[in-house]
Design a protein around this motif. Structure first.
Motif, PDB file in Angstrom:
ATOM      1  N   TYR A  71       0.836  -1.210  -0.020  1.00  0.00           N
ATOM      2  CA  TYR A  71      -0.138   0.096  -0.016  1.00  0.00           C
ATOM      3  C   TYR A  71       0.791   1.106   0.044  1.00  0.00           C
ATOM      4  CZ  TYR A  71      -4.127  -2.789   1.505  1.00  0.00           C
ATOM      5  OH  TYR A  71      -5.124  -3.708   1.562  1.00  0.00           O
ATOM      6  N   PRO A 122      -4.623   4.233   3.464  1.00  0.00           N
ATOM      7  CA  PRO A 122      -3.715   3.609   2.646  1.00  0.00           C
ATOM      8  C   PRO A 122      -4.416   3.207   1.217  1.00  0.00           C
ATOM      9  CG  PRO A 122      -3.473   2.679   4.833  1.00  0.00           C
ATOM     10  CD  PRO A 122      -4.687   3.797   4.635  1.00  0.00           C
ATOM     11  N   LEU A 143      -4.016   0.429  -2.174  1.00  0.00           N
ATOM     12  CA  LEU A 143      -3.351  -0.698  -2.574  1.00  0.00           C
ATOM     13  C   LEU A 143      -2.901  -0.399  -3.871  1.00  0.00           C
ATOM     14  CD1 LEU A 143      -3.195  -3.651  -2.337  1.00  0.00           C
ATOM     15  CD2 LEU A 143      -5.120  -3.806  -3.694  1.00  0.00           C
ATOM     16  N   GLN A 155      -1.304  -6.792  -5.165  1.00  0.00           N
ATOM     17  CA  GLN A 155      -1.434  -7.878  -4.420  1.00  0.00           C
ATOM     18  C   GLN A 155      -0.801  -9.224  -5.071  1.00  0.00           C
ATOM     19  OE1 GLN A 155      -5.848  -8.232  -3.664  1.00  0.00           O
ATOM     20  NE2 GLN A 155      -5.553 -10.383  -3.175  1.00  0.00           N
ATOM     21  N   VAL A 171      -2.225 -10.921  -8.156  1.00  0.00           N
ATOM     22  CA  VAL A 171      -3.613 -10.967  -8.154  1.00  0.00           C
ATOM     23  C   VAL A 171      -4.066  -9.709  -8.857  1.00  0.00           C
ATOM     24  CG1 VAL A 171      -5.735 -11.309  -6.955  1.00  0.00           C
ATOM     25  CG2 VAL A 171      -3.558 -12.513  -6.399  1.00  0.00           C
ATOM     26  N   ASP A 172      -3.694  -8.606  -8.299  1.00  0.00           N
ATOM     27  CA  ASP A 172      -4.032  -7.209  -8.661  1.00  0.00           C
ATOM     28  C   ASP A 172      -3.108  -6.326  -8.498  1.00  0.00           C
ATOM     29  OD1 ASP A 172      -6.901  -4.821  -7.734  1.00  0.00           O
ATOM     30  OD2 ASP A 172      -5.412  -5.009  -9.325  1.00  0.00           O
ATOM     31  N   SER A 176      -3.668  -3.419 -10.643  1.00  0.00           N
ATOM     32  CA  SER A 176      -4.374  -2.218 -11.543  1.00  0.00           C
ATOM     33  C   SER A 176      -3.771  -0.796 -11.091  1.00  0.00           C
ATOM     34  CB  SER A 176      -5.765  -2.436 -11.555  1.00  0.00           C
ATOM     35  OG  SER A 176      -6.410  -2.333 -10.219  1.00  0.00           O
ATOM     36  N   GLN A 177      -3.282  -0.801  -9.806  1.00  0.00           N
ATOM     37  CA  GLN A 177      -3.306   0.781  -9.304  1.00  0.00           C
ATOM     38  C   GLN A 177      -1.926   0.818  -8.883  1.00  0.00           C
ATOM     39  OE1 GLN A 177      -6.706   2.250  -6.640  1.00  0.00           O
ATOM     40  NE2 GLN A 177      -6.273  -0.096  -6.206  1.00  0.00           N
ATOM     41  N   GLY A 190      -7.728 -13.766   1.027  1.00  0.00           N
ATOM     42  CA  GLY A 190      -8.403 -12.730   0.480  1.00  0.00           C
ATOM     43  C   GLY A 190      -9.176 -11.751   1.330  1.00  0.00           C
ATOM     44  N   MET A 191      -9.947 -12.680   2.003  1.00  0.00           N
ATOM     45  CA  MET A 191     -11.024 -12.031   2.791  1.00  0.00           C
ATOM     46  C   MET A 191     -10.922 -11.863   4.083  1.00  0.00           C
ATOM     47  SD  MET A 191     -14.678 -13.924   1.328  1.00  0.00           S
ATOM     48  CE  MET A 191     -15.407 -13.151   2.692  1.00  0.00           C
ATOM     49  N   GLN A 208      -6.081  -8.319   7.610  1.00  0.00           N
ATOM     50  CA  GLN A 208      -4.569  -8.269   6.916  1.00  0.00           C
ATOM     51  C   GLN A 208      -4.034  -7.424   8.038  1.00  0.00           C
ATOM     52  OE1 GLN A 208      -4.471  -5.518   3.335  1.00  0.00           O
ATOM     53  NE2 GLN A 208      -6.052  -6.633   2.628  1.00  0.00           N
ATOM     54  N   PHE A 221      -0.512  -5.698   9.035  1.00  0.00           N
ATOM     55  CA  PHE A 221       0.363  -4.537   8.613  1.00  0.00           C
ATOM     56  C   PHE A 221       1.970  -4.556   9.544  1.00  0.00           C
ATOM     57  CE2 PHE A 221      -2.081  -2.340   5.600  1.00  0.00           C
ATOM     58  CZ  PHE A 221      -3.459  -2.630   6.019  1.00  0.00           C
ATOM     59  N   ASN A 239     -17.072  -7.234   3.881  1.00  0.00           N
ATOM     60  CA  ASN A 239     -16.734  -7.090   5.273  1.00  0.00           C
ATOM     61  C   ASN A 239     -15.938  -5.864   5.440  1.00  0.00           C
ATOM     62  OD1 ASN A 239     -14.938 -10.042   3.555  1.00  0.00           O
ATOM     63  ND2 ASN A 239     -16.698 -10.173   4.877  1.00  0.00           N
ATOM     64  N   TYR A 272      -9.335  -0.044  11.710  1.00  0.00           N
ATOM     65  CA  TYR A 272      -8.071  -0.163  12.234  1.00  0.00           C
ATOM     66  C   TYR A 272      -7.540   1.229  13.053  1.00  0.00           C
ATOM     67  CZ  TYR A 272      -6.875  -4.239   9.123  1.00  0.00           C
ATOM     68  OH  TYR A 272      -6.746  -5.500   8.750  1.00  0.00           O
ATOM     69  N   HIS A 323       2.328   0.784  14.216  1.00  0.00           N
ATOM     70  CA  HIS A 323       1.739   0.301  12.866  1.00  0.00           C
ATOM     71  C   HIS A 323       0.480   0.167  12.789  1.00  0.00           C
ATOM     72  CE1 HIS A 323       2.982  -3.370  15.000  1.00  0.00           C
ATOM     73  NE2 HIS A 323       1.826  -3.805  14.473  1.00  0.00           N
ATOM     74  N   LEU A 324      -0.261   0.255  11.939  1.00  0.00           N
ATOM     75  CA  LEU A 324      -1.823  -0.154  11.995  1.00  0.00           C
ATOM     76  C   LEU A 324      -2.046  -1.425  12.407  1.00  0.00           C
ATOM     77  CD1 LEU A 324      -2.712   0.845   8.256  1.00  0.00           C
ATOM     78  CD2 LEU A 324      -3.864   1.842  10.125  1.00  0.00           C
ATOM     79  N   PHE A 346     -17.822  -9.699   9.734  1.00  0.00           N
ATOM     80  CA  PHE A 346     -18.046 -10.218   8.674  1.00  0.00           C
ATOM     81  C   PHE A 346     -19.460 -10.719   8.189  1.00  0.00           C
ATOM     82  CE2 PHE A 346     -13.946  -9.943   8.096  1.00  0.00           C
ATOM     83  CZ  PHE A 346     -12.916 -10.846   7.804  1.00  0.00           C
ATOM     84  N   ASN A 350     -13.843  -4.366   2.706  1.00  0.00           N
ATOM     85  CA  ASN A 350     -13.161  -5.373   1.944  1.00  0.00           C
ATOM     86  C   ASN A 350     -14.278  -5.950   0.917  1.00  0.00           C
ATOM     87  OD1 ASN A 350     -12.482  -7.878   0.828  1.00  0.00           O
ATOM     88  ND2 ASN A 350     -10.948  -8.332   2.357  1.00  0.00           N
ATOM     89  N   ARG A 395     -13.094  -6.565  -6.163  1.00  0.00           N
ATOM     90  CA  ARG A 395     -12.603  -5.511  -7.322  1.00  0.00           C
ATOM     91  C   ARG A 395     -12.037  -6.388  -8.342  1.00  0.00           C
ATOM     92  NH1 ARG A 395     -10.461  -0.217  -8.055  1.00  0.00           N
ATOM     93  NH2 ARG A 395      -8.758  -0.257  -9.677  1.00  0.00           N
ATOM     94  N   ARG A 400     -10.594  -9.573  -3.962  1.00  0.00           N
ATOM     95  CA  ARG A 400     -11.187  -8.843  -2.840  1.00  0.00           C
ATOM     96  C   ARG A 400     -10.171  -7.894  -2.636  1.00  0.00           C
ATOM     97  NH1 ARG A 400     -16.426 -10.538  -1.455  1.00  0.00           N
ATOM     98  NH2 ARG A 400     -16.306  -8.955   0.121  1.00  0.00           N
ATOM     99  N   PHE A 448      -9.667   1.887   2.188  1.00  0.00           N
ATOM    100  CA  PHE A 448      -9.706   2.727   3.423  1.00  0.00           C
ATOM    101  C   PHE A 448      -9.945   3.912   3.155  1.00  0.00           C
ATOM    102  CE2 PHE A 448      -6.760   0.294   6.406  1.00  0.00           C
ATOM    103  CZ  PHE A 448      -6.134  -0.691   5.300  1.00  0.00           C
TER     104      PHE A 448
END
Lengths: 113, 115
Positions: A35, A43, A45, A48, A55-56, A58-59, A98-99, A102, A104, B32, B36, B43-44, B51, B94, B97, B101, B105
């Motif tokens: 991020y 943050p 992304l 990933q 996986v991604d 795109s940004q 993915g779900m 996360q 950090f 989801n 944070y 840190h975060l 969920f 979450n 995309r 997923r 933020f």
């Protein structure tokens, strides 16, 4: 349990120079994220990974940013050449999937002069 | 693409005051939801998450949040804040995309608690 490790913690470079950041995720976490957090914003992304595959992305500004996770564990993010607007904190996060939640790392604070 | 809005950029409270931080998101499907927190110099870290199930979720340090699907909201609350709650708080969603997923933020709310 060890957390997400990142290095360096701080980096100051001049514009047009290159810089690399390193991340070691929590052991066993298959998914890794990079991020960018600009001052005053949440943050965002960049990329990933799932194991060693993307996986991604795109940004991710691919003209100057690149990232790899060759062995599916640690990862590097590179900026070449850096611009003033790249000044930000670069965060690495990891998760089982993915779900899930996360986790950090402490981030690398980059200042481009 | 989904977006997350946090209405307050900076909130200043005295100790023992009640707290409510607003969070709204734009995605209409299954999400989801997370809050944070980032304490000064740290840190975060996860405060709480939703969920499924009971829309009122409880997190660490006495924080709770309520998911109201009809309002696309996930507001954070604490009945009585402490000086040690001074930190930046981020709401995150979450949601799908493309084929993955992604965690999106909000821009964060800086909470300052005066002793």
């Amino acid at each position: 349990e060890a957390g997400v490790a990142q290095s360096p913690r701080y980096k100051i470079i001049e514009k047009r120079q290159s810089v690399a950041f390193w991340c070691n995720p929590i052991s066993g976490h298959a998914t890794l994220y990079w991020y960018q957090q600009i001052l005053g914003q949440g943050p965002k992304l960049l990329i990933q990974f799932q194991n060693n595959g993307v996986v991604d992305d795109s940004q991710l500004p691919k003209d100057r940013f690149s990232a790899e996770r060759l062995k599916g564990v640690d990862s590097t993010l590179k900026i070449q050449p850096a611009k003033l607007e790249d000044s930000a904190v670069y965060l690495c996060a990891s998760t089982w999937g993915g779900m899930q939640t996360q986790y950090f790392g402490p981030g690398t604070r980059l200042l481009v002069l | 693409a989904q977006s997350v809005s946090q209405h307050n950029h900076h909130v200043i409270l005295s100790e023992a005051a009640s707290l409510e931080l607003g969070c709204n998101y734009s995605y209409g499907g299954t999400v989801n939801l997370f809050w944070y927190v980032q304490y000064p110099g740290q840190h975060l870290q996860l405060l709480l998450k939703y969920f499924s199930g009971d829309p009122l979720v409880k997190g660490i340090k006495g924080f709770e949040a309520e998911f109201i699907k009809s309002k696309f909201s996930f507001n954070l609350r604490k009945p009585s804040v402490q000086w040690s709650d001074t930190a930046e708080y981020f709401c995150a969603v979450n949601a799908p995309r493309g084929s993955a997923r992604q965690l999106t933020f909000g821009s964060g709310t800086q909470l300052t608690v005066l002793p």
